[in-house]
Design an enzyme around this catalytic site. Structure first.
Site, PDB file in Angstrom:
ATOM      1  N   LYS A 173       2.593   4.253   7.280  1.00 51.87           N
ATOM      2  CA  LYS A 173       2.640   3.144   8.234  1.00 51.87           C
ATOM      3  C   LYS A 173       3.343   1.950   7.590  1.00 51.87           C
ATOM      4  O   LYS A 173       2.764   1.255   6.750  1.00 51.87           O
ATOM      5  CB  LYS A 173       1.219   2.710   8.636  1.00 51.87           C
ATOM      6  CG  LYS A 173       1.239   1.704   9.764  1.00 51.87           C
ATOM      7  CD  LYS A 173       0.028   0.791   9.785  1.00 51.87           C
ATOM      8  CE  LYS A 173       0.260  -0.594   9.238  1.00 51.87           C
ATOM      9  NZ  LYS A 173       1.356  -1.388   9.811  1.00 51.87           N
ATOM     10  N   GLY A 226      -0.703  -5.233  -0.039  1.00 45.20           N
ATOM     11  CA  GLY A 226      -0.736  -6.327   0.937  1.00 45.20           C
ATOM     12  C   GLY A 226      -1.674  -7.416   0.474  1.00 45.20           C
ATOM     13  O   GLY A 226      -1.838  -7.633  -0.735  1.00 45.20           O
ATOM     14  N   GLN A 229      -7.264 -10.103   1.509  1.00 48.07           N
ATOM     15  CA  GLN A 229      -8.166 -10.040   2.666  1.00 48.07           C
ATOM     16  C   GLN A 229      -8.166  -8.634   3.285  1.00 48.07           C
ATOM     17  O   GLN A 229      -9.225  -8.044   3.518  1.00 48.07           O
ATOM     18  CB  GLN A 229      -7.626 -11.036   3.683  1.00 48.07           C
ATOM     19  CG  GLN A 229      -8.620 -11.602   4.597  1.00 48.07           C
ATOM     20  CD  GLN A 229      -7.894 -12.484   5.629  1.00 48.07           C
ATOM     21  OE1 GLN A 229      -6.662 -12.592   5.640  1.00 48.07           O
ATOM     22  NE2 GLN A 229      -8.653 -13.107   6.491  1.00 48.07           N
ATOM     23  N   GLY A 231      -7.008  -5.940   1.814  1.00 48.65           N
ATOM     24  CA  GLY A 231      -7.414  -5.013   0.754  1.00 48.65           C
ATOM     25  C   GLY A 231      -8.926  -4.818   0.719  1.00 48.65           C
ATOM     26  O   GLY A 231      -9.426  -3.695   0.573  1.00 48.65           O
ATOM     27  N   GLU A 250      -2.975  -2.746  -4.160  1.00 49.79           N
ATOM     28  CA  GLU A 250      -2.163  -3.730  -4.893  1.00 49.79           C
ATOM     29  C   GLU A 250      -2.136  -4.977  -4.022  1.00 49.79           C
ATOM     30  O   GLU A 250      -1.645  -4.931  -2.896  1.00 49.79           O
ATOM     31  CB  GLU A 250      -0.738  -3.220  -5.110  1.00 49.79           C
ATOM     32  CG  GLU A 250      -0.623  -2.166  -6.183  1.00 49.79           C
ATOM     33  CD  GLU A 250      -1.109  -2.612  -7.545  1.00 49.79           C
ATOM     34  OE1 GLU A 250      -1.211  -3.833  -7.790  1.00 49.79           O
ATOM     35  OE2 GLU A 250      -1.435  -1.736  -8.359  1.00 49.79           O
ATOM     36  N   CYS A 284       4.548 -10.464  -4.878  1.00 48.77           N
ATOM     37  CA  CYS A 284       3.191 -10.615  -5.412  1.00 48.77           C
ATOM     38  C   CYS A 284       3.253 -10.954  -6.898  1.00 48.77           C
ATOM     39  O   CYS A 284       2.283 -11.437  -7.465  1.00 48.77           O
ATOM     40  CB  CYS A 284       2.366  -9.367  -5.152  1.00 48.77           C
ATOM     41  SG  CYS A 284       3.122  -7.878  -5.764  1.00 48.77           S
ATOM     42  N   GLU A 383      -2.979 -17.742  -3.163  1.00 52.43           N
ATOM     43  CA  GLU A 383      -1.627 -17.201  -3.038  1.00 52.43           C
ATOM     44  C   GLU A 383      -0.949 -17.796  -1.794  1.00 52.43           C
ATOM     45  O   GLU A 383      -1.483 -17.713  -0.692  1.00 52.43           O
ATOM     46  CB  GLU A 383      -1.672 -15.678  -2.928  1.00 52.43           C
ATOM     47  CG  GLU A 383      -0.280 -15.078  -2.941  1.00 52.43           C
ATOM     48  CD  GLU A 383      -0.271 -13.552  -2.957  1.00 52.43           C
ATOM     49  OE1 GLU A 383      -0.915 -12.958  -2.085  1.00 52.43           O
ATOM     50  OE2 GLU A 383       0.402 -12.980  -3.832  1.00 52.43           O
TER      51      GLU A 383
HETATM   52  N1  LIG Z   1       0.643  -8.594  -2.679  1.00 47.35           N
HETATM   53  C1  LIG Z   1       1.609  -8.280  -1.876  1.00 47.35           C
HETATM   54  O1  LIG Z   1       2.480  -7.502  -2.223  1.00 47.35           O
HETATM   55  C2  LIG Z   1       1.634  -8.871  -0.537  1.00 47.35           C
HETATM   56  C3  LIG Z   1       0.800  -9.910  -0.199  1.00 47.35           C
HETATM   57  N2  LIG Z   1       0.855 -10.425   1.029  1.00 47.35           N
HETATM   58  C4  LIG Z   1      -0.028 -11.563   1.338  1.00 47.35           C
HETATM   59  O2  LIG Z   1      -0.610 -11.328   2.597  1.00 47.35           O
HETATM   60  C5  LIG Z   1      -0.364 -12.404   3.482  1.00 47.35           C
HETATM   61  C6  LIG Z   1      -0.246 -11.881   4.868  1.00 47.35           C
HETATM   62  O3  LIG Z   1       0.785 -10.911   4.961  1.00 47.35           O
HETATM   63  P1  LIG Z   1       0.555  -9.620   5.816  1.00 47.35           P
HETATM   64  O4  LIG Z   1       1.760  -8.804   5.916  1.00 47.35           O
HETATM   65  O5  LIG Z   1      -0.077 -10.054   7.097  1.00 47.35           O
HETATM   66  O6  LIG Z   1      -0.464  -8.824   4.873  1.00 47.35           O
HETATM   67  P2  LIG Z   1      -1.542  -7.803   5.307  1.00 47.35           P
HETATM   68  O7  LIG Z   1      -2.396  -7.511   4.152  1.00 47.35           O
HETATM   69  O8  LIG Z   1      -2.185  -8.249   6.555  1.00 47.35           O
HETATM   70  O9  LIG Z   1      -0.653  -6.522   5.694  1.00 47.35           O
HETATM   71  C7  LIG Z   1      -0.279  -5.501   4.798  1.00 47.35           C
HETATM   72  C8  LIG Z   1      -0.321  -4.167   5.529  1.00 47.35           C
HETATM   73  O10 LIG Z   1      -1.663  -3.897   5.939  1.00 47.35           O
HETATM   74  C9  LIG Z   1      -1.719  -3.645   7.338  1.00 47.35           C
HETATM   75  N3  LIG Z   1      -2.996  -4.061   7.878  1.00 47.35           N
HETATM   76  C10 LIG Z   1      -3.361  -5.289   8.319  1.00 47.35           C
HETATM   77  N4  LIG Z   1      -4.643  -5.271   8.750  1.00 47.35           N
HETATM   78  C11 LIG Z   1      -5.086  -4.009   8.596  1.00 47.35           C
HETATM   79  C12 LIG Z   1      -6.329  -3.361   8.869  1.00 47.35           C
HETATM   80  N5  LIG Z   1      -7.369  -3.999   9.378  1.00 47.35           N
HETATM   81  N6  LIG Z   1      -6.445  -2.044   8.599  1.00 47.35           N
HETATM   82  C13 LIG Z   1      -5.416  -1.366   8.058  1.00 47.35           C
HETATM   83  N7  LIG Z   1      -4.214  -1.921   7.799  1.00 47.35           N
HETATM   84  C14 LIG Z   1      -4.050  -3.230   8.040  1.00 47.35           C
HETATM   85  C15 LIG Z   1      -0.532  -4.427   7.871  1.00 47.35           C
HETATM   86  O11 LIG Z   1      -0.151  -3.979   9.143  1.00 47.35           O
HETATM   87  P3  LIG Z   1       0.744  -4.864  10.154  1.00 47.35           P
HETATM   88  O12 LIG Z   1       1.134  -6.094   9.446  1.00 47.35           O
HETATM   89  O13 LIG Z   1       1.875  -3.980  10.482  1.00 47.35           O
HETATM   90  O14 LIG Z   1      -0.131  -5.121  11.332  1.00 47.35           O
HETATM   91  C16 LIG Z   1       0.517  -4.158   6.806  1.00 47.35           C
HETATM   92  O15 LIG Z   1       1.078  -2.882   6.980  1.00 47.35           O
HETATM   93  C17 LIG Z   1       0.886 -13.037   2.922  1.00 47.35           C
HETATM   94  O16 LIG Z   1       1.015 -14.356   3.307  1.00 47.35           O
HETATM   95  C18 LIG Z   1       0.676 -12.868   1.469  1.00 47.35           C
HETATM   96  O17 LIG Z   1      -0.166 -13.885   0.994  1.00 47.35           O
HETATM   97  C19 LIG Z   1       1.693  -9.909   1.972  1.00 47.35           C
HETATM   98  C20 LIG Z   1       2.555  -8.902   1.683  1.00 47.35           C
HETATM   99  C21 LIG Z   1       2.588  -8.306   0.379  1.00 47.35           C
HETATM  100  O1  LIG Z   2       8.324  -7.908  -8.930  1.00 44.82           O
HETATM  101  C1  LIG Z   2       8.613  -6.801  -8.512  1.00 44.82           C
HETATM  102  O2  LIG Z   2       9.605  -6.201  -8.912  1.00 44.82           O
HETATM  103  C2  LIG Z   2       7.726  -6.108  -7.517  1.00 44.82           C
HETATM  104  C3  LIG Z   2       6.938  -7.056  -6.701  1.00 44.82           C
HETATM  105  C4  LIG Z   2       6.092  -6.387  -5.705  1.00 44.82           C
HETATM  106  O3  LIG Z   2       5.882  -5.211  -5.773  1.00 44.82           O
HETATM  107  C5  LIG Z   2       5.489  -7.132  -4.606  1.00 44.82           C
HETATM  108  O4  LIG Z   2       5.734  -8.314  -4.478  1.00 44.82           O
HETATM  109  O5  LIG Z   2       4.760  -6.503  -3.816  1.00 44.82           O
END
Ligand SMILES: NC(=O)C1=CN([C@@H]2O[C@H](COP(=O)(O)OP(=O)(O)OC[C@H]3O[C@@H](n4cnc5c(N)ncnc54)[C@H](OP(=O)(O)O)[C@@H]3O)[C@@H](O)[C@H]2O)C=CC1
Ligand SMILES: O=C(O)CCC(=O)C(=O)O
Length: 482
Positions: A173, A226, A229, A231, A250, A284, A383
């Site tokens: 997904k 992601g 929250q 996670g 992660e 991240c 973050e």
């Molecule tokens: N550490 C990292 O690599 C990342 C961190 N973030 C952080 O997260 C914040 C929000 O970004 P966002 O993309 O909304 O991150 P999310 O954690 O909400 O989303 C990441 C993935 O999880 C999915 N998801 C969301 N809710 C659920 C659920 N209840 N059950 C299963 N899957 C779910 C999302 O689906 P969908 O969005 O398609 O509905 C997406 O595919 C950012 O501002 C940032 O702070 C975001 C991206 C990467």
């Molecule tokens: O720094 C990178 O190369 C990877 C970063 C990453 O995986 C992320 O932001 O989710």
């Protein structure tokens, strides 16, 4: 009218029960594509297809898996410019960053093609006379992959490639915000010769597709990247599901970059600008806390402001652009909210932070640099996930290290110094999964483990051969030859 791109379930391209629009953040009038949205029933079909395909794929030879992964790698690498353009257009990374990410995805598939050939068990003596003990690794089963928007092809690649390599079947997904690169990757995978059902693509929302993956008893494992929250919700759901699921998370970071008095100033500024602002700070691993010792502080801040003023923030596809737009309005709102929070907390906005207008309507934000911040401020603890960094002053190395470790996260950390003594001490004592010396905290190799400590990660590491810890389960077999 563009065609609505379909989902891939059980070896067939299928229509969805809704449509999701992919909008270019550099030009919100530009529709990148429309993608079929899967519902709960379709997600269940994908899980059933993956379950049915599992026994045969789990028994497939390393050669079959090598050939498939190698073919995927070859096509990705051959099309890296075109796919990099799609990535930059849908996510807002600059074109070179987009092409670089696609190349990385291709290399990841090549790495795991090789890994398929290297998976060999162990045989040892038993503590009991006359017995043999064998250790083998077996695939886990159906793996659900939930990925974020910020690395739309590399993160799927570093989950899908090891899953297939070790004999698992996949329900993938992608983030609904950026399904284009995930869809293109899926098309490539479908041409690799893997049997129907081994790989399935279901575009849709986290609350429907993601939730179905979490609740379904036939999904054996979830790999997630992601927010913290989401996670936490995933961890809870995996533990409460029956049977319990294996999971790996992660999540976020609040990554420190320490700059010591003895650092080479030019290096420190390049490292900080790259780590904090490239890819629009949406990594991240981004450096959001710049912890700078007294003797270099003012020179560092002045040089940073000068360097930032020379950055070009514009359409991700334009030549020479250093930083593209923020991914969407909601992330932009979050960035602006934190910029206001920082000011209200008493930090000084030394550079940037304002919205920018460009030729086309897009989510353009001038990179923001706070100074006079302290580590208790929300801008130093939470973050933000945008081009916003805060300079925190430290008296000396010892105080800088303490500030560096004073966070609930622990993904990446870095130090700029010319002292071997401090570099070595920092590598040993920094509480993070990845430590960089005179290098940006973001931007990692694809053949070694990726992951963090504390609130940043949970479960087995991703990438490199360490990925096998998550995508396999160990079997211990005892034989009494008689
Ligand atoms: N550490 C990292 O690599 C990342 C961190 N973030 C952080 O997260 C914040 C929000 O970004 P966002 O993309 O909304 O991150 P999310 O954690 O909400 O989303 C990441 C993935 O999880 C999915 N998801 C969301 N809710 C659920 C659920 N209840 N059950 C299963 N899957 C779910 C999302 O689906 P969908 O969005 O398609 O509905 C997406 O595919 C950012 O501002 C940032 O702070 C975001 C991206 C990467
Ligand atoms: O720094 C990178 O190369 C990877 C970063 C990453 O995986 C992320 O932001 O989710």
């Amino acid at each position: 009218m563009t065609a609505i791109l379909k989902n891939f379930i059980g070896g067939e391209w299928v229509d969805g029960s809704g449509v999701t629009k992919n909008i270019n953040p550099s030009n919100t009038n530009d529709l990148v594509g429309e993608y079929a949205k899967a519902d709960k029933a379709q997600t269940e079909k994908a899980i059933a297809a993956a379950k049915a395909a599992f026994p045969a794929w789990a028994q497939s030879t390393p050669q079959v898996r090598y050939d498939a992964l190698n073919k995927i790698s070859t096509e990705i690498l051959a099309r890296k410019e075109e796919l990099g353009r799609l990535l930059a257009r849908e996510e807002g990374k600059t074109l070179p960053e987009g092409i670089g990410e696609v190349a990385r995805a291709g290399q990841i598939f090549a790495f795991f093609a090789g890994e398929a050939l290297r998976l060999i068990g162990e045989k040892g003596a038993s503590v009991r006379p006359g017995l043999d003990v064998e250790l083998t690794r077996e695939p886990v089963g159906v793996v659900g992959m939930i990925t974020p928007w910020n690395f739309p092809i590399a993160i799927p690649a570093w989950k899908i490639a090891p899953a297939l390599c070790y004999g698992n079947t996949v329900v993938f997904k992608p983030a609904e915000l950026v399904p284009g690169s995930g869809h293109a990757l899926a098309e490539i995978i479908t041409r690799s010769g893997i049997p129907a059902g081994v790989f399935n693509l279901v575009v849709g929302s986290g609350s429907v597709v993601g939730q179905t993956l979490l609740e379904h008893p036939d999904v054996a494992a979830i790999s997630f990247t992601g927010s913290v929250q989401t996670g936490r919700k995933i961890a809870q759901a995996c533990v409460l599901s029956n049977p319990m699921k294996k999971f790996q998370l992660e999540m976020g970071g609040k990554n420190p970059l320490v700059v010591l008095d003895d650092a080479d100033l030019k290096t420190a500024v390049e490292v900080a600008v790259n780590g904090a602002y490239f890819s629009t700070g949406q990594r991240c691993t981004a450096s959001s806390r710049l912890i700078v010792t007294e003797g270099i502080h003012d020179r560092f801040v002045a040089a940073m402001a000068e360097r930032l003023s020379g950055l070009s923030v514009d359409d991700a596809l334009k030549a020479g652009v250093h930083m593209g737009p923020v991914v969407d309005q909601s992330q932009l709102d979050q960035d602006l909210r934190y910029i206001k929070i920082g000011q209200d907390e008493g930090a000084k906005l030394a550079f940037g932070g304002e919205l920018l207008k460009r030729e086309n309507p897009g989510h353009y934000l001038q990179p923001a640099l706070f100074t006079e911040a302290n580590n208790n401020m929300r801008i130093a603890r939470e973050e933000i996930f945008g081009p916003v960094a805060a300079v925190i002053r430290a008296k000396n190395y010892e105080e800088a290290l303490a500030i560096s470790n004073d966070t609930e996260f622990g993904l990446a950390s870095g130090i700029c110094t010319t002292s071997l003594k401090y570099a070595s001490h920092y590598k040993r004592n920094s509480e993070s999964g990845m430590v960089m010396v005179n290098l940006p905290t973001a931007g990692v190799d694809y053949h070694v483990p990726f992951g963090g400590r504390k609130g940043s990660s949970y479960g087995a590491r991703e990438q490199g051969s360490y990925a096998r810890e998550f995508y396999t389960t160990v079997k211990t077999a005892y034989t009494f030859p008689g």
